[in-house]
Design a protein around this motif. Structure first.
Motif, PDB file in Angstrom:
ATOM      1  N   THR A 186       0.886  -1.388  -0.035  1.00 51.60           N
ATOM      2  CA  THR A 186      -0.068   0.076   0.137  1.00 51.60           C
ATOM      3  C   THR A 186       1.104   1.236  -0.046  1.00 51.60           C
ATOM      4  O   THR A 186       2.064   1.300   0.415  1.00 51.60           O
ATOM      5  N   ASN A 188       1.340   5.804   0.455  1.00 48.13           N
ATOM      6  CA  ASN A 188       0.759   7.030   0.828  1.00 48.13           C
ATOM      7  C   ASN A 188       0.513   7.860  -0.306  1.00 48.13           C
ATOM      8  O   ASN A 188       0.840   7.467  -1.621  1.00 48.13           O
ATOM      9  N   LYS A 194       3.490   2.743   2.206  1.00 50.10           N
ATOM     10  CA  LYS A 194       3.221   2.812   3.368  1.00 50.10           C
ATOM     11  C   LYS A 194       3.286   1.368   4.136  1.00 50.10           C
ATOM     12  O   LYS A 194       3.686   1.189   5.278  1.00 50.10           O
ATOM     13  N   THR A 195       2.873   0.292   3.425  1.00 47.03           N
ATOM     14  CA  THR A 195       3.189  -1.041   3.825  1.00 47.03           C
ATOM     15  C   THR A 195       3.802  -1.829   2.825  1.00 47.03           C
ATOM     16  O   THR A 195       3.324  -1.718   1.602  1.00 47.03           O
ATOM     17  N   LYS A 230       4.236   3.388  -7.079  1.00 41.25           N
ATOM     18  CA  LYS A 230       3.055   3.226  -6.635  1.00 41.25           C
ATOM     19  C   LYS A 230       2.127   2.592  -7.534  1.00 41.25           C
ATOM     20  O   LYS A 230       2.119   3.004  -8.651  1.00 41.25           O
TER      21      LYS A 230
END
Length: 258
Positions: A186, A188, A194-195, A230
């Protein structure tokens, strides 16, 4: 708080827990809801359970498309219930995208394999395809039965990142299995991770990757990172490596969304 005070506090907490447990009934810790969904398992180990999406059942490639030309039919070879790499056509990937899942697939190195090192039945399962070519997170497929190569590039490795815990490879000509638990990364809003992605892999029923946290998408040259990586749900991809050895075959591919 000094050491004596810490020990006293621990003793008080332990005594409180024991006192609370002494006042409870066994019914107080029994949970009845929510009731788990019923899933009918396959008739034998490796068969798709009732809630699985069957990606290849031995009949056709309706669930797949070409990676470099999404929308074009996947043109690998299907015969006698087996899917075989078409080295001249390029990679294929699922039409559907996935986040977290359980994946099962079976693969076979040809019995007449030649070559050595990485030129020995090279392919790969990309647990999340990130576009054309070999972009994504690769679980290596290779003949690793008495075939020396760099250990973070042998079968069961997360390519160029994690060495398998052991080498349970079978000889060429025998079917092998991967069972994978994939947790997608995941991100941001600013694109930073994020993870991280996590993966557990059983190779021929043997644990070779134990909930490892990936460093980023696969890189052939350089270290993996999540910089500019991302993404959201992604297809599962099979690699046509294009080496000169005999092509790898696959069968019985299914996935359960988690």
């Amino acid at each position: 708080m000094n050491k004596k005070q810490s020990l006293l506090l621990a003793a008080i907490l332990a005594a409180s827990t024991l006192a609370a447990n002494a006042q409870m009934r066994h019914e107080d810790t029994e949970v009845y809801e929510p009731v788990p969904n019923v899933v009918t398992p396959g008739k034998t180990t490796g068969d798709a359970p009732s809630d699985a999406i069957v990606l290849f059942d031995g009949k056709n490639l309706d669930q797949w498309t070409m990676t470099d030309h999404r929308g074009d039919p996947a043109n690998w070879f299907v015969a006698d219930g087996i899917l075989t790499v078409n080295k001249r056509s390029g990679n294929i990937e699922t039409k559907k995208s996935f986040s977290n899942y359980q994946l099962h697939l079976e693969w076979r190195i040809p019995s007449n394999i030649t070559g050595s090192d990485q030129a020995r039945g090279n392919s790969g399962v990309f647990l999340a395809s990130l576009g054309k070519g070999d972009a994504g997170y690769e679980l290596q497929v290779l003949d690793s039965y008495k075939n020396k190569t760099y250990v973070n590039g042998q079968a069961g490795s997360i390519y160029k990142q994690f060495i398998p815990l052991v080498n349970p490879a079978r000889p060429p000509g025998e079917w092998q299995t991967y069972d994978v638990i994939w947790t997608a990364p995941t991100f941001n809003d600013d694109g930073t991770v994020k993870t991280p992605a996590r993966v557990t892999v059983l190779f021929n029923g043997v644990l070779v990757q134990n909930d490892v946290s990936l460093l980023g998408p696969t890189q052939f040259v350089g270290k993996a990172s999540y910089q500019n990586a991302k993404h959201g749900p992604a297809p599962i991809k099979l690699q046509a490596h294009g080496d000169r050895s005999e092509p790898i075959s696959y069968r019985n591919i299914w996935v359960r969304e988690l």
